[in-house]
Design a protein around this motif. Structure first.
Motif, short mmCIF file in Angstrom:
data_model
loop_
_atom_site.label_atom_id
_atom_site.label_comp_id
_atom_site.label_asym_id
_atom_site.label_seq_id
_atom_site.Cartn_x
_atom_site.Cartn_y
_atom_site.Cartn_z
N GLU A 41 100.87 -57.18 -37.84
CA GLU A 41 101.54 -58.35 -37.26
C GLU A 41 100.56 -59.38 -36.73
O GLU A 41 100.96 -60.43 -36.24
N ASN A 42 99.26 -59.06 -36.81
CA ASN A 42 98.28 -59.99 -36.24
C ASN A 42 97.28 -60.48 -37.27
O ASN A 42 96.22 -60.99 -36.90
N PHE A 43 97.57 -60.30 -38.55
CA PHE A 43 96.66 -60.82 -39.58
C PHE A 43 97.07 -62.26 -39.85
O PHE A 43 98.16 -62.53 -40.36
N PRO A 44 96.25 -63.24 -39.45
CA PRO A 44 96.67 -64.65 -39.54
C PRO A 44 97.15 -65.02 -40.94
O PRO A 44 96.61 -64.56 -41.95
N GLY A 45 98.18 -65.84 -40.98
CA GLY A 45 98.69 -66.32 -42.27
C GLY A 45 100.00 -65.65 -42.67
O GLY A 45 100.63 -66.07 -43.66
N PRO A 47 103.34 -64.98 -40.80
CA PRO A 47 104.06 -65.14 -39.55
C PRO A 47 105.02 -64.00 -39.22
O PRO A 47 105.29 -63.73 -38.04
N ILE A 156 91.54 -58.33 -39.10
CA ILE A 156 91.01 -59.67 -39.35
C ILE A 156 89.57 -59.80 -38.87
O ILE A 156 88.76 -60.51 -39.47
#
Ligand SMILES: Cc1cc2nc3c(=O)[nH]c(=O)nc-3n(C[C@H](O)[C@H](O)[C@H](O)COP(=O)(O)OP(=O)(O)OC[C@H]3O[C@@H](n4cnc5c(N)ncnc54)[C@H](O)[C@@H]3O)c2cc1C
Length: 235
Positions: A41-45, A47, A156
């Motif tokens: 849930e925190n890997f940018p790109g 949402p 990330i």
């Protein structure tokens, strides 16, 4: 260049070096910890998050598209060549390779580095490799990325540090200053500037339609692989 370990870290380094034309082989034992993540849930790109096994597949696909070769095997030994111009390695499956650069992106596995003098192994319950900020170890040509270089245990962060290690190798290999930018058609040339090394200008629609088709296809169905449990819970 040989990357030992093909999780989020190893594949990220490989994408950068292969895109710039460095022969890149990823040897991966197939035990990425991403297989145990439930949902990133925190890997940018992404949402709404992304299935971690899906992300691993996408990274593998991207590395191959960049020209990187991948094999599933375990590296059991890496040694410096006698004249110190590179490394010789061997896998469990009996493959041998010679290479100028090695990136260890094996999370906390360091057994394959036992035969190299001058690698600073830090033992804190888990093993790490002593590196400078760019992932260089005390041995020329040998780099360590991500968790192994004591970076925080987040996908990330591991991807970002390993990409930086990939770019560091390009610098150490005397490639010209490197951007890897894809710019709008005429972005540089309209201003009578040469394209900087590693940059490309593309038509607005050139890759967008392919990217849309690929992503629509890859996300149509749920990923078929189940989330794996911790090995200690396996029967
Ligand atoms: C349950 C769980 C949930 C998590 N959730 C999140 C989350 O929500 N968000 C987040 O950001 N992070 C999360 N993480 C952390 C994240 O998964 C890791 O930080 C990240 O995957 C590390 O990437 P890596 O490439 O270093 O390791 P890995 O993905 O484990 O890759 C290392 C690879 O090296 C291979 N290898 C090892 N030794 C050798 C060898 N000798 N030869 C060849 N290959 C070798 C392994 O088989 C493996 O494939 C979670 C971790 C766990 C366990």
């Amino acid at each position: 260049m040989v990357v030992v370990g093909g999780g989020v870290a190893g594949l990220s380094a490989a994408i950068f070096t292969a895109r710039h034309g460095l022969d890149t082989l990823v040897v991966d034992a197939g035990q990425s910890i991403l297989r145990r993540n439930a949902h990133l849930e925190n890997f940018p790109g992404f949402p709404a998050g992304v299935n971690a096994r899906q992300l691993l597949d996408l990274l593998s696909e991207q590395a191959e598209a960049a020209g990187c070769e991948r094999i599933e095997d375990t590296v059991v030994r890496v040694e410096e060549s006698d004249d110190r111009s590179g490394f010789a390695g061997e896998t469990e499956g009996g493959e041998r390779y010679r290479t100028e650069y090695v990136v260890a992106a094996t999370k906390n596995e360091v057994g394959h580095l036992d035969g190299i003098e001058g690698v600073g192994i830090i033992d804190r319950g888990k093993a790490f490799v002593d590196t400078n900020e760019r992932g260089r170890t005390g041995v020329d040509g040998l780099y360590a990325a991500d968790r192994l270089a004591e970076k925080p245990h987040q996908a990330i962060v591991c991807a970002g540090h390993s990409a930086e290690v990939g770019v560091t190798i390009l610098e150490d290999d005397d490639h010209p200053f490197y951007h890897d930018w894809v710019a709008h058609k005429d972005y540089f040339t309209d201003r009578e500037r040469d394209l900087p090394p590693g940059c490309e200008e593309i038509d607005e629609d050139e890759r967008e339609s392919n990217a849309l088709a690929v992503m629509q296809d890859r996300f149509v169905d749920r990923h078929p692989d189940d989330q794996e449990t911790h090995p200690s819970l396996e029967q």
